[in-house]
Design a protein around this motif. Structure first.
Motif, PDB file in Angstrom:
ATOM      1  N   LEU A 137       0.907  -1.193  -0.055  1.00 40.89           N
ATOM      2  CA  LEU A 137       0.031   0.057   0.005  1.00 40.89           C
ATOM      3  C   LEU A 137       0.803   1.273   0.006  1.00 40.89           C
ATOM      4  CD1 LEU A 137      -2.888  -1.183   2.587  1.00 40.89           C
ATOM      5  CD2 LEU A 137      -2.832  -1.120   0.099  1.00 40.89           C
ATOM      6  N   GLY A 138       0.316   2.466  -0.433  1.00 42.73           N
ATOM      7  CA  GLY A 138       1.199   3.806  -0.700  1.00 42.73           C
ATOM      8  C   GLY A 138       2.148   3.749  -1.536  1.00 42.73           C
ATOM      9  N   ARG A 139       2.299   2.819  -2.471  1.00 46.50           N
ATOM     10  CA  ARG A 139       3.145   2.927  -3.691  1.00 46.50           C
ATOM     11  C   ARG A 139       2.541   3.205  -5.073  1.00 46.50           C
ATOM     12  NH1 ARG A 139       7.750  -0.227  -2.734  1.00 46.50           N
ATOM     13  NH2 ARG A 139       8.205   0.814  -4.702  1.00 46.50           N
ATOM     14  N   GLY A 140       1.714   4.168  -4.917  1.00 44.82           N
ATOM     15  CA  GLY A 140       0.906   4.776  -6.022  1.00 44.82           C
ATOM     16  C   GLY A 140       1.989   5.284  -7.338  1.00 44.82           C
ATOM     17  N   GLU A 141       3.281   5.478  -6.950  1.00 48.13           N
ATOM     18  CA  GLU A 141       4.383   6.056  -7.894  1.00 48.13           C
ATOM     19  C   GLU A 141       4.994   4.820  -8.185  1.00 48.13           C
ATOM     20  OE1 GLU A 141       6.763   5.127  -4.623  1.00 48.13           O
ATOM     21  OE2 GLU A 141       4.685   5.708  -4.825  1.00 48.13           O
ATOM     22  N   ALA A 142       4.892   3.617  -7.708  1.00 47.75           N
ATOM     23  CA  ALA A 142       5.862   2.628  -8.154  1.00 47.75           C
ATOM     24  C   ALA A 142       5.324   1.867  -9.460  1.00 47.75           C
ATOM     25  CB  ALA A 142       5.804   1.661  -7.163  1.00 47.75           C
ATOM     26  N   THR A 143       6.238   1.115 -10.474  1.00 45.40           N
ATOM     27  CA  THR A 143       5.685   0.813 -11.479  1.00 45.40           C
ATOM     28  C   THR A 143       5.892  -0.916 -11.402  1.00 45.40           C
ATOM     29  OG1 THR A 143       8.051   0.496 -12.417  1.00 45.40           O
ATOM     30  CG2 THR A 143       6.798   2.484 -12.906  1.00 45.40           C
ATOM     31  N   LEU A 144       5.328  -1.870 -12.143  1.00 49.04           N
ATOM     32  CA  LEU A 144       5.187  -2.989 -12.090  1.00 49.04           C
ATOM     33  C   LEU A 144       6.837  -3.561 -12.362  1.00 49.04           C
ATOM     34  CD1 LEU A 144       4.209  -5.826 -12.194  1.00 49.04           C
ATOM     35  CD2 LEU A 144       4.016  -5.662 -14.809  1.00 49.04           C
ATOM     36  N   LEU A 194       8.763  -6.052  -9.671  1.00 51.84           N
ATOM     37  CA  LEU A 194       9.241  -7.260  -9.838  1.00 51.84           C
ATOM     38  C   LEU A 194      10.808  -7.281  -9.661  1.00 51.84           C
ATOM     39  CD1 LEU A 194       7.677  -7.554 -13.528  1.00 51.84           C
ATOM     40  CD2 LEU A 194       7.060  -8.924 -11.523  1.00 51.84           C
ATOM     41  N   ARG A 195      11.536  -6.310  -9.656  1.00 48.65           N
ATOM     42  CA  ARG A 195      12.845  -6.355  -9.599  1.00 48.65           C
ATOM     43  C   ARG A 195      13.187  -6.443  -8.090  1.00 48.65           C
ATOM     44  NH1 ARG A 195      16.332  -5.928 -13.744  1.00 48.65           N
ATOM     45  NH2 ARG A 195      17.813  -5.136 -12.432  1.00 48.65           N
ATOM     46  N   GLU A 196      12.196  -5.605  -7.377  1.00 43.57           N
ATOM     47  CA  GLU A 196      12.370  -5.415  -5.800  1.00 43.57           C
ATOM     48  C   GLU A 196      12.256  -7.014  -5.172  1.00 43.57           C
ATOM     49  OE1 GLU A 196       9.611  -2.722  -4.281  1.00 43.57           O
ATOM     50  OE2 GLU A 196      10.986  -1.241  -5.299  1.00 43.57           O
ATOM     51  N   ASN A 197      11.295  -7.766  -5.962  1.00 44.94           N
ATOM     52  CA  ASN A 197      11.269  -9.069  -5.655  1.00 44.94           C
ATOM     53  C   ASN A 197      11.920 -10.094  -6.266  1.00 44.94           C
ATOM     54  OD1 ASN A 197       8.318  -9.377  -3.669  1.00 44.94           O
ATOM     55  ND2 ASN A 197       8.181  -7.792  -5.053  1.00 44.94           N
ATOM     56  N   GLY A 198      13.298  -9.748  -6.697  1.00 50.03           N
ATOM     57  CA  GLY A 198      14.181 -10.900  -7.132  1.00 50.03           C
ATOM     58  C   GLY A 198      14.165 -11.100  -8.669  1.00 50.03           C
ATOM     59  N   LEU A 199      13.036 -10.614  -9.316  1.00 47.57           N
ATOM     60  CA  LEU A 199      12.800 -11.101 -10.700  1.00 47.57           C
ATOM     61  C   LEU A 199      13.341 -10.126 -11.739  1.00 47.57           C
ATOM     62  CD1 LEU A 199       9.106 -11.787 -10.299  1.00 47.57           C
ATOM     63  CD2 LEU A 199      10.949 -13.470 -10.438  1.00 47.57           C
ATOM     64  N   ALA A 224       6.749  -3.053 -18.775  1.00 50.58           N
ATOM     65  CA  ALA A 224       6.544  -3.201 -17.240  1.00 50.58           C
ATOM     66  C   ALA A 224       7.193  -1.843 -16.504  1.00 50.58           C
ATOM     67  CB  ALA A 224       7.407  -4.252 -16.547  1.00 50.58           C
ATOM     68  N   CYS A 225       7.590  -1.077 -17.289  1.00 46.70           N
ATOM     69  CA  CYS A 225       8.459   0.423 -16.996  1.00 46.70           C
ATOM     70  C   CYS A 225       7.236   1.325 -16.961  1.00 46.70           C
ATOM     71  CB  CYS A 225       9.630   0.651 -17.963  1.00 46.70           C
ATOM     72  SG  CYS A 225       9.132   1.166 -19.480  1.00 46.70           S
ATOM     73  N   VAL A 285       0.733 -12.469 -13.791  1.00 46.00           N
ATOM     74  CA  VAL A 285       1.835 -11.704 -14.540  1.00 46.00           C
ATOM     75  C   VAL A 285       2.667 -12.809 -14.735  1.00 46.00           C
ATOM     76  CG1 VAL A 285       3.661 -10.032 -14.791  1.00 46.00           C
ATOM     77  CG2 VAL A 285       1.455  -9.421 -13.631  1.00 46.00           C
ATOM     78  N   VAL A 286       3.387 -12.947 -15.879  1.00 45.49           N
ATOM     79  CA  VAL A 286       4.516 -13.892 -16.381  1.00 45.49           C
ATOM     80  C   VAL A 286       5.652 -13.181 -16.791  1.00 45.49           C
ATOM     81  CG1 VAL A 286       5.083 -15.958 -17.745  1.00 45.49           C
ATOM     82  CG2 VAL A 286       2.529 -15.427 -17.093  1.00 45.49           C
ATOM     83  N   THR A 287       6.867 -13.497 -16.166  1.00 47.03           N
ATOM     84  CA  THR A 287       8.144 -12.885 -16.535  1.00 47.03           C
ATOM     85  C   THR A 287       8.942 -13.850 -17.349  1.00 47.03           C
ATOM     86  OG1 THR A 287       9.287 -13.419 -14.520  1.00 47.03           O
ATOM     87  CG2 THR A 287       8.141 -11.470 -14.528  1.00 47.03           C
TER      88      THR A 287
END
Length: 233
Positions: free
Chosen positions: A30-37, A41-46, A80-81, A93-95
C-alpha cells in the motif's frame, strides 16, 4: 414486508490488493502509487525483466499479463516500466523466469532464439522472448493454430536490439509462424518451375544476342568498318 438493505462492508485498510506472478500470489504494498510493475518485480528478485529506456521504447521490460475479460482470458505483452503497480491487481503476470530456464529446461521460444544465435549481449533477449510468448498464448486463446509472419513482425515492433541485429531473431521466431499449404501444391511447384525455365530461356536468349552482337562487332572491326579504342585495343 420490506427488508432493510445491508450496508456494504467498510474498508478498514487491512485488506491488500493482490496479483499473481509466475503462479505465485503476491500482496501489493500500500502507499506505492508511484511505483511501476518493473520496480515491484525487480524488488522481488525477478531481475530478468530489464530496465532499459524507462519510456516504453526499447521493450527490454516486456512481461505478459493475463486477465479475464469478455468471457475469456486475454494475454497481452506490456511494458512493465510504464505499467503502474496497481494496474495489475487481480491479474496474472508472467516474466521470463516463469516460462523456462537452463536448469529446468528452456521454453521453445527461448530454445529457438538460442539455436538461431539470436542473442549476443542478452540484455534485450527477455523482452523479445516475452513478446513472442504473449503472441503465441493469445493466438491459442483465439483458437488459431499459429500466427502469421506479419503478426510476428508486428509483435516485435516494440523491441529494440543494438548488437545482434534483427535477422537471426526473426528467423528464430518464424518457425512458429503458420505455413501456407498452397505454396507446396503440385500446381504451385509446377508454376515455380515454369517461371524458372522461362527465366533461364530469357537469360539464354539474352546471352546469345549479346554474343552475336559481339561477334558482329569484331567482324566489322576486322574489316575496318568500326573504330577501335586506342587504349583498350
Amino acid at each position: 414486508m420490506v427488508r432493510a438493505q445491508e450496508a456494504p462492508p467498510s474498508f478498514d485498510g487491512s485488506a491488500k490488493p493482490v496479483c499473481y506472478v509466475n503462479g505465485k500470489r503476491y500482496e501489493l504494498p500500500l502507499g506505492r502509487g508511484e511505483a511501476t510493475l518493473l520496480q515491484f518485480l525487480r524488488e522481488n528478485g525477478l531481475t530478468g525483466t530489464k530496465l532499459g529506456c524507462g519510456e516504453g521504447g526499447c521493450g527490454a521490460c516486456t512481461v505478459m499479463t493475463s486477465h479475464w475479460e469478455g468471457g475469456r482470458v486475454h494475454h497481452r505483452a506490456v511494458n512493465a516500466c510504464l505499467c503502474p503497480i496497481y494496474a495489475v491487481e487481480g491479474m496474472h503476470v508472467v516474466t521470463v523466469e516463469g516460462i523456462g530456464n537452463a536448469r529446468s529446461g528452456l521454453h521453445p521460444v527461448q530454445a529457438a532464439l538460442a539455436n538461431s544465435h539470436g542473442s549476443q549481449c542478452g540484455f534485450c533477449t527477455p523482452g523479445f522472448v516475452m513478446s513472442m510468448y504473449a503472441l503465441l498464448r493469445q493466438t491459442a486463446t483465439e483458437g488459431k493454430d499459429a500466427p502469421a509472419e506479419e503478426e510476428i513482425e508486428e509483435c516485435l515492433a516494440g523491441n529494440l536490439c543494438r548488437c545482434t541485429g534483427y535477422r537471426p531473431i526473426l528467423d528464430a521466431f518464424k518457425v512458429f509462424a503458420k505455413s501456407e499449404p498452397a505454396a507446396y501444391t503440385a500446381e504451385a511447384i509446377a508454376a515455380a518451375k515454369g517461371m524458372a525455365a522461362a527465366a533461364a530461356a530469357e537469360n539464354g536468349s539474352s546471352d546469345h544476342s549479346t554474343n552475336g552482337h559481339t561477334a558482329t562487332a569484331a567482324a566489322a572491326g576486322a574489316n575496318g568498318q568500326q573504330k577501335v579504342c586506342p587504349s583498350s585495343g
